[in-house]
Scaffold this active site. Sequence first.
Site, short mmCIF file in Angstrom:
data_model
loop_
_atom_site.label_atom_id
_atom_site.label_comp_id
_atom_site.label_asym_id
_atom_site.label_seq_id
_atom_site.Cartn_x
_atom_site.Cartn_y
_atom_site.Cartn_z
N HIS A 217 1.06 -1.23 0.13
CA HIS A 217 0.05 -0.05 0.00
C HIS A 217 1.07 1.27 0.00
CE1 HIS A 217 -3.12 2.79 1.35
NE2 HIS A 217 -3.99 2.09 0.64
N CYS A 218 1.93 1.01 0.87
CA CYS A 218 3.00 2.49 0.62
C CYS A 218 3.51 2.75 -0.80
CB CYS A 218 4.06 2.14 1.83
SG CYS A 218 3.38 1.51 3.28
N ILE A 219 3.69 1.85 -1.46
CA ILE A 219 4.54 1.94 -2.64
C ILE A 219 3.46 2.27 -3.93
CG2 ILE A 219 6.42 0.78 -1.85
CD1 ILE A 219 5.82 -1.43 -3.90
#
Length: 368
Positions: A356-358
């Site tokens: 989700h962060c990338i």
Amino acid sequence: MTTLTTTPRADGFHMPAEWAPHSQTWMVWPERPDNWRNGGKPAQAAFTAVAKAIAQFEPVTVCVSAAQYENARARLDDDNIRLVEITTDDAWVRDTGPTFVINGRGEVRGVDWTFNAWGGFDGGLYWPWQRDDQVARKILDIEGCKRYRTEGFVLEGGSIHVDGEGTLITTEECLLNRNRNPHLSREEIEAVLREHLAIDTVIWLPEGLYNDETDGHVDNFCCYVRPGEVLLAWTDDQNDPNYPRCQAAMRVLESVRDAKGRQLIVHKMPIPGPIHASEEECAGVDAAEGSQERSPAVRLAGSYVNFLIVNGGIVAPSFDDPKDAEARAILQQVFPEHRVVMVPGREILLGGGNIHCITQQQPAPQGA
């Protein structure tokens, strides 16, 4: 493109939920050697696997530097993956990219939050960060989307989740941290969120996952799966430092009502590990002043909650952990209409985040 002086709410725009239809997903190619081991090569393989998994469901655009363009193009050999040349400081487009907002008349715009590398000179993870603070504007320029800029208001996309129906979940650990917006009160921060995302209710969890170097981003801890239902990282081990964090979050989630007056249904997701980097993995990261030091003694904030919802699919991390199969089963249970694809997430976790962060979804226009 135009930078507007109004707010999304005033203009009839809102942030849709992640399960709303996407036109594409954005990523940034990793290469920073003081964050990604061995010059970023293992991380590049991991990002490639994520991009190709997403490309099974929807188009992907990957931002890449001029120096890495040829390498990335060779690896990302998929007709559904586009590359654009953008200069960045690192690869966390969830936090540096725009938060897209839509209206019911076919328009898509973007909110460009101020970015300070998760804390600036008070606990931030690298310096300088000005190129990352430009990523959102560059993406909006490429897409021809009008821009709302919150100059001086620091926020990362990973610190918020919305249900698309007026409710936002975040953590006090992050949004009330002195290294983000110390000049603003909780009420003033809520007011900015209301105006720029068109939400009405903010649910404040006390903390995020233990040792999350972003200061407790909610996207690594708790997320919406549909209106009125959330998925919460969970442990029953009272000796795990995450135990009091999970208990505190559950107390909040069981007591609040969302913007529609609903009591939340909470699904539990086991926490993998504990996971630690090896000596070899840490030794592969370049030492640089002002960057985050990597140590095998530090527990990594591994989480199955750090997944992305795409058009018809769920792309989630696996960790070669005994809980991987249970995590997949839970995701398939809470998303029965989606196909769950698990992608190895260890290399991304070593850099400080996960799938989700990338990634940053771009919603499809709604209405005519």
